[in-house]
Write a protein that holds these residues in place. Structure first.
Motif, PDB file in Angstrom:
ATOM      1  N   VAL A 158      20.544 -37.499  13.033  1.00  0.00           N
ATOM      2  CA  VAL A 158      20.114 -36.811  11.812  1.00  0.00           C
ATOM      3  C   VAL A 158      19.327 -35.555  12.177  1.00  0.00           C
ATOM      4  CG1 VAL A 158      18.660 -37.021   9.758  1.00  0.00           C
ATOM      5  CG2 VAL A 158      20.120 -38.929  10.453  1.00  0.00           C
ATOM      6  N   LEU A 159      18.497 -35.636  13.199  1.00  0.00           N
ATOM      7  CA  LEU A 159      17.733 -34.458  13.628  1.00  0.00           C
ATOM      8  C   LEU A 159      18.672 -33.358  14.129  1.00  0.00           C
ATOM      9  CD1 LEU A 159      14.719 -36.151  15.465  1.00  0.00           C
ATOM     10  CD2 LEU A 159      14.670 -34.908  13.297  1.00  0.00           C
ATOM     11  N   GLY A 160      19.729 -33.734  14.832  1.00  0.00           N
ATOM     12  CA  GLY A 160      20.699 -32.747  15.315  1.00  0.00           C
ATOM     13  C   GLY A 160      21.425 -32.072  14.160  1.00  0.00           C
ATOM     14  N   LEU A 161      21.825 -32.865  13.145  1.00  0.00           N
ATOM     15  CA  LEU A 161      22.494 -32.281  11.972  1.00  0.00           C
ATOM     16  C   LEU A 161      21.550 -31.360  11.207  1.00  0.00           C
ATOM     17  CD1 LEU A 161      24.549 -35.332  10.623  1.00  0.00           C
ATOM     18  CD2 LEU A 161      25.436 -33.237  11.656  1.00  0.00           C
ATOM     19  N   GLN A 162      20.285 -31.749  11.144  1.00  0.00           N
ATOM     20  CA  GLN A 162      19.305 -30.928  10.422  1.00  0.00           C
ATOM     21  C   GLN A 162      19.109 -29.585  11.133  1.00  0.00           C
ATOM     22  OE1 GLN A 162      15.520 -32.852   9.927  1.00  0.00           O
ATOM     23  NE2 GLN A 162      14.813 -31.358   8.429  1.00  0.00           N
ATOM     24  N   LYS A 163      19.078 -29.581  12.451  1.00  0.00           N
ATOM     25  CA  LYS A 163      18.922 -28.328  13.210  1.00  0.00           C
ATOM     26  C   LYS A 163      20.144 -27.426  13.020  1.00  0.00           C
ATOM     27  CE  LYS A 163      15.779 -29.938  16.778  1.00  0.00           C
ATOM     28  NZ  LYS A 163      15.575 -30.211  18.198  1.00  0.00           N
ATOM     29  N   GLN A 164      21.355 -28.035  13.053  1.00  0.00           N
ATOM     30  CA  GLN A 164      22.564 -27.245  12.839  1.00  0.00           C
ATOM     31  C   GLN A 164      22.572 -26.648  11.433  1.00  0.00           C
ATOM     32  OE1 GLN A 164      25.852 -29.839  13.608  1.00  0.00           O
ATOM     33  NE2 GLN A 164      26.004 -29.212  15.756  1.00  0.00           N
ATOM     34  N   TYR A 165      22.113 -27.408  10.449  1.00  0.00           N
ATOM     35  CA  TYR A 165      22.069 -26.927   9.074  1.00  0.00           C
ATOM     36  C   TYR A 165      21.109 -25.741   8.963  1.00  0.00           C
ATOM     37  CZ  TYR A 165      21.194 -26.891   4.030  1.00  0.00           C
ATOM     38  OH  TYR A 165      21.049 -26.513   2.721  1.00  0.00           O
ATOM     39  N   GLU A 166      19.974 -25.829   9.608  1.00  0.00           N
ATOM     40  CA  GLU A 166      18.983 -24.755   9.532  1.00  0.00           C
ATOM     41  C   GLU A 166      19.445 -23.498  10.265  1.00  0.00           C
ATOM     42  OE1 GLU A 166      15.463 -26.648  11.004  1.00  0.00           O
ATOM     43  OE2 GLU A 166      15.115 -27.702   9.107  1.00  0.00           O
ATOM     44  N   MET A 167      20.354 -23.637  11.227  1.00  0.00           N
ATOM     45  CA  MET A 167      20.855 -22.488  11.969  1.00  0.00           C
ATOM     46  C   MET A 167      21.956 -21.743  11.203  1.00  0.00           C
ATOM     47  SD  MET A 167      20.722 -23.951  15.932  1.00  0.00           S
ATOM     48  CE  MET A 167      22.355 -23.486  16.214  1.00  0.00           C
ATOM     49  N   LEU A 168      22.491 -22.350  10.170  1.00  0.00           N
ATOM     50  CA  LEU A 168      23.541 -21.705   9.385  1.00  0.00           C
ATOM     51  C   LEU A 168      22.957 -20.541   8.586  1.00  0.00           C
ATOM     52  CD1 LEU A 168      25.436 -24.803   7.907  1.00  0.00           C
ATOM     53  CD2 LEU A 168      26.270 -23.235   9.668  1.00  0.00           C
ATOM     54  N   PRO A 169      23.813 -19.547   8.285  1.00  0.00           N
ATOM     55  CA  PRO A 169      23.346 -18.454   7.412  1.00  0.00           C
ATOM     56  C   PRO A 169      23.026 -19.013   6.011  1.00  0.00           C
ATOM     57  CG  PRO A 169      25.471 -17.911   8.426  1.00  0.00           C
ATOM     58  CD  PRO A 169      25.145 -19.313   8.789  1.00  0.00           C
ATOM     59  N   PRO A 170      22.130 -18.353   5.271  1.00  0.00           N
ATOM     60  CA  PRO A 170      21.722 -18.860   3.951  1.00  0.00           C
ATOM     61  C   PRO A 170      22.904 -19.092   3.001  1.00  0.00           C
ATOM     62  CG  PRO A 170      20.321 -17.028   4.611  1.00  0.00           C
ATOM     63  CD  PRO A 170      21.391 -17.158   5.641  1.00  0.00           C
ATOM     64  N   ARG A 171      23.874 -18.234   3.033  1.00  0.00           N
ATOM     65  CA  ARG A 171      25.028 -18.397   2.130  1.00  0.00           C
ATOM     66  C   ARG A 171      25.831 -19.667   2.482  1.00  0.00           C
ATOM     67  NH1 ARG A 171      27.257 -15.291  -1.666  1.00  0.00           N
ATOM     68  NH2 ARG A 171      29.504 -15.391  -1.986  1.00  0.00           N
ATOM     69  N   ASP A 172      26.017 -19.939   3.765  1.00  0.00           N
ATOM     70  CA  ASP A 172      26.732 -21.143   4.180  1.00  0.00           C
ATOM     71  C   ASP A 172      25.939 -22.401   3.806  1.00  0.00           C
ATOM     72  OD1 ASP A 172      28.708 -19.557   5.165  1.00  0.00           O
ATOM     73  OD2 ASP A 172      28.224 -19.867   7.301  1.00  0.00           O
ATOM     74  N   ARG A 173      24.613 -22.333   3.963  1.00  0.00           N
ATOM     75  CA  ARG A 173      23.785 -23.478   3.567  1.00  0.00           C
ATOM     76  C   ARG A 173      23.915 -23.744   2.067  1.00  0.00           C
ATOM     77  NH1 ARG A 173      17.945 -22.379   5.775  1.00  0.00           N
ATOM     78  NH2 ARG A 173      18.783 -20.371   6.285  1.00  0.00           N
ATOM     79  N   GLN A 174      23.959 -22.675   1.275  1.00  0.00           N
ATOM     80  CA  GLN A 174      24.085 -22.826  -0.179  1.00  0.00           C
ATOM     81  C   GLN A 174      25.446 -23.475  -0.529  1.00  0.00           C
ATOM     82  OE1 GLN A 174      24.047 -19.102  -2.335  1.00  0.00           O
ATOM     83  NE2 GLN A 174      23.358 -20.099  -4.214  1.00  0.00           N
ATOM     84  N   VAL A 175      26.530 -23.028   0.094  1.00  0.00           N
ATOM     85  CA  VAL A 175      27.860 -23.592  -0.148  1.00  0.00           C
ATOM     86  C   VAL A 175      27.889 -25.055   0.284  1.00  0.00           C
ATOM     87  CG1 VAL A 175      30.287 -23.494   0.577  1.00  0.00           C
ATOM     88  CG2 VAL A 175      29.084 -21.394  -0.039  1.00  0.00           C
ATOM     89  N   LEU A 176      27.310 -25.358   1.433  1.00  0.00           N
ATOM     90  CA  LEU A 176      27.279 -26.736   1.926  1.00  0.00           C
ATOM     91  C   LEU A 176      26.458 -27.634   1.004  1.00  0.00           C
ATOM     92  CD1 LEU A 176      28.337 -28.448   4.232  1.00  0.00           C
ATOM     93  CD2 LEU A 176      26.257 -27.941   5.511  1.00  0.00           C
ATOM     94  N   THR A 177      25.359 -27.135   0.468  1.00  0.00           N
ATOM     95  CA  THR A 177      24.538 -27.904  -0.476  1.00  0.00           C
ATOM     96  C   THR A 177      25.313 -28.174  -1.758  1.00  0.00           C
ATOM     97  OG1 THR A 177      22.537 -26.877   0.419  1.00  0.00           O
ATOM     98  CG2 THR A 177      22.356 -27.924  -1.742  1.00  0.00           C
ATOM     99  N   ILE A 178      25.985 -27.160  -2.287  1.00  0.00           N
ATOM    100  CA  ILE A 178      26.781 -27.341  -3.510  1.00  0.00           C
ATOM    101  C   ILE A 178      27.912 -28.331  -3.250  1.00  0.00           C
ATOM    102  CG2 ILE A 178      28.374 -26.189  -5.101  1.00  0.00           C
ATOM    103  CD1 ILE A 178      26.553 -23.697  -4.854  1.00  0.00           C
ATOM    104  N   PHE A 179      28.561 -28.215  -2.090  1.00  0.00           N
ATOM    105  CA  PHE A 179      29.626 -29.150  -1.740  1.00  0.00           C
ATOM    106  C   PHE A 179      29.087 -30.585  -1.661  1.00  0.00           C
ATOM    107  CE2 PHE A 179      32.033 -31.482   1.513  1.00  0.00           C
ATOM    108  CZ  PHE A 179      33.274 -31.529   0.885  1.00  0.00           C
ATOM    109  N   GLY A 180      27.927 -30.757  -1.063  1.00  0.00           N
ATOM    110  CA  GLY A 180      27.304 -32.085  -0.953  1.00  0.00           C
ATOM    111  C   GLY A 180      26.986 -32.677  -2.316  1.00  0.00           C
ATOM    112  N   ILE A 181      26.475 -31.835  -3.226  1.00  0.00           N
ATOM    113  CA  ILE A 181      26.164 -32.299  -4.580  1.00  0.00           C
ATOM    114  C   ILE A 181      27.445 -32.703  -5.309  1.00  0.00           C
ATOM    115  CG2 ILE A 181      25.305 -31.565  -6.848  1.00  0.00           C
ATOM    116  CD1 ILE A 181      23.224 -29.839  -5.321  1.00  0.00           C
ATOM    117  N   MET A 182      28.488 -31.876  -5.197  1.00  0.00           N
ATOM    118  CA  MET A 182      29.756 -32.193  -5.864  1.00  0.00           C
ATOM    119  C   MET A 182      30.385 -33.460  -5.281  1.00  0.00           C
ATOM    120  SD  MET A 182      31.393 -28.420  -6.487  1.00  0.00           S
ATOM    121  CE  MET A 182      32.823 -29.048  -7.305  1.00  0.00           C
TER     122      MET A 182
END
Length: 174
Positions: A12-36
Motif C-alpha cells: 500500500v505504501l508503494g502504491l501511495q508513493k506511485q500515486y503521489e508521483m503522478l501528475p495532478p491531472r492523472d491523479r484526478q482521472v485516477l480518483t474519478i475512475f476509482g469513484i466510478m
C-alpha cells in the motif's frame, strides 16, 4: 486498527508513493475512475441483487394473495367436502370398479383431466390431478359428494405457476 495496519503495508505504501508521483491531472482521472468503479461495484454487488430479491418477493406475495382469495372464495365448497357426510339419507356404497368408473366419468363431465388413478382397498380410489382449474376441481368433488356420496378422505393441493391452476393428490371413498 485494521485501517492503520493497512496503511503500514508495504504494498500500500508503494502504491501511495506511485500515486503521489503522478501528475495532478492523472491523479484526478485516477480518483474519478476509482469513484466510478466503487459505484459500479456497489450497484452490481449490493443494489441489483437486493432489488431483484424484492421484486421476486413481491411476485410471491401477489401469487399467495390470489391463492388465498381463491380459497376464501371456495370456502363453502371446501368446508362441505371436509365434513365428509351429506345431510341426506342412507349412503350407497360403491364397489371399487363402480367407484373408478363413476369418478372418471364425473371428472370428464366436469372438465377435470385425471392424470392417474388407482383403486386402493375395497371402496377407495387414489386420484392424481395436474394443472386443473381449482374451481372445476371443487365443483367436481362437490357433485360427486352430492350424487354418489363419494367423500374426500385425504387431499393434498399445490398451486401451479399459472393463476387458478392446481395439482392435487386425493384419496376418495364411497
Amino acid at each position: 486498527m485494521m485501517f492503520e495496519a493497512l496503511k503500514q503495508n508495504s504494498a500500500v505504501l508503494g502504491l501511495q508513493k506511485q500515486y503521489e508521483m503522478l501528475p495532478p491531472r492523472d491523479r484526478q482521472v485516477l480518483t474519478i475512475f476509482g469513484i466510478m468503479l466503487s459505484i459500479f461495484i456497489m450497484y452490481y454487488a449490493m443494489w441489483a441483487p437486493a432489488y431483484d430479491y424484492m421484486k421476486n418477493a413481491q411476485q410471491d406475495v401477489e401469487q399467495n394473495e390470489k391463492l388465498l382469495a381463491l380459497v376464501k372464495q371456495n370456502k363453502v365448497v371446501l368446508s362441505s367436502l371436509a365434513k365428509g357426510q351429506s345431510s341426506g339419507g342412507t349412503a350407497k356404497v360403491l364397489s371399487s370398479q363402480q367407484l373408478v368408473s363413476s369418478v372418471t366419468n364425473m371428472a370428464k363431465r366436469s372438465g377435470v383431466a385425471l392424470k392417474r388413478f388407482e383403486p386402493s382397498g375395497d371402496n377407495k380410489i387414489k386420484v392424481w390431478v395436474d394443472n386443473a382449474s381449482f374451481d372445476k376441481m371443487m365443483t367436481w368433488l362437490s357433485s360427486m359428494k352430492k350424487s354418489l356420496n363419494v367423500t374426500v378422505e385425504q387431499i393434498s393441493i399445490e398451486k401451479d405457476d399459472a393463476a387458478g391452476l392446481v395439482s392435487a393428490r386425493l384419496t376418495l371413498s364411497s
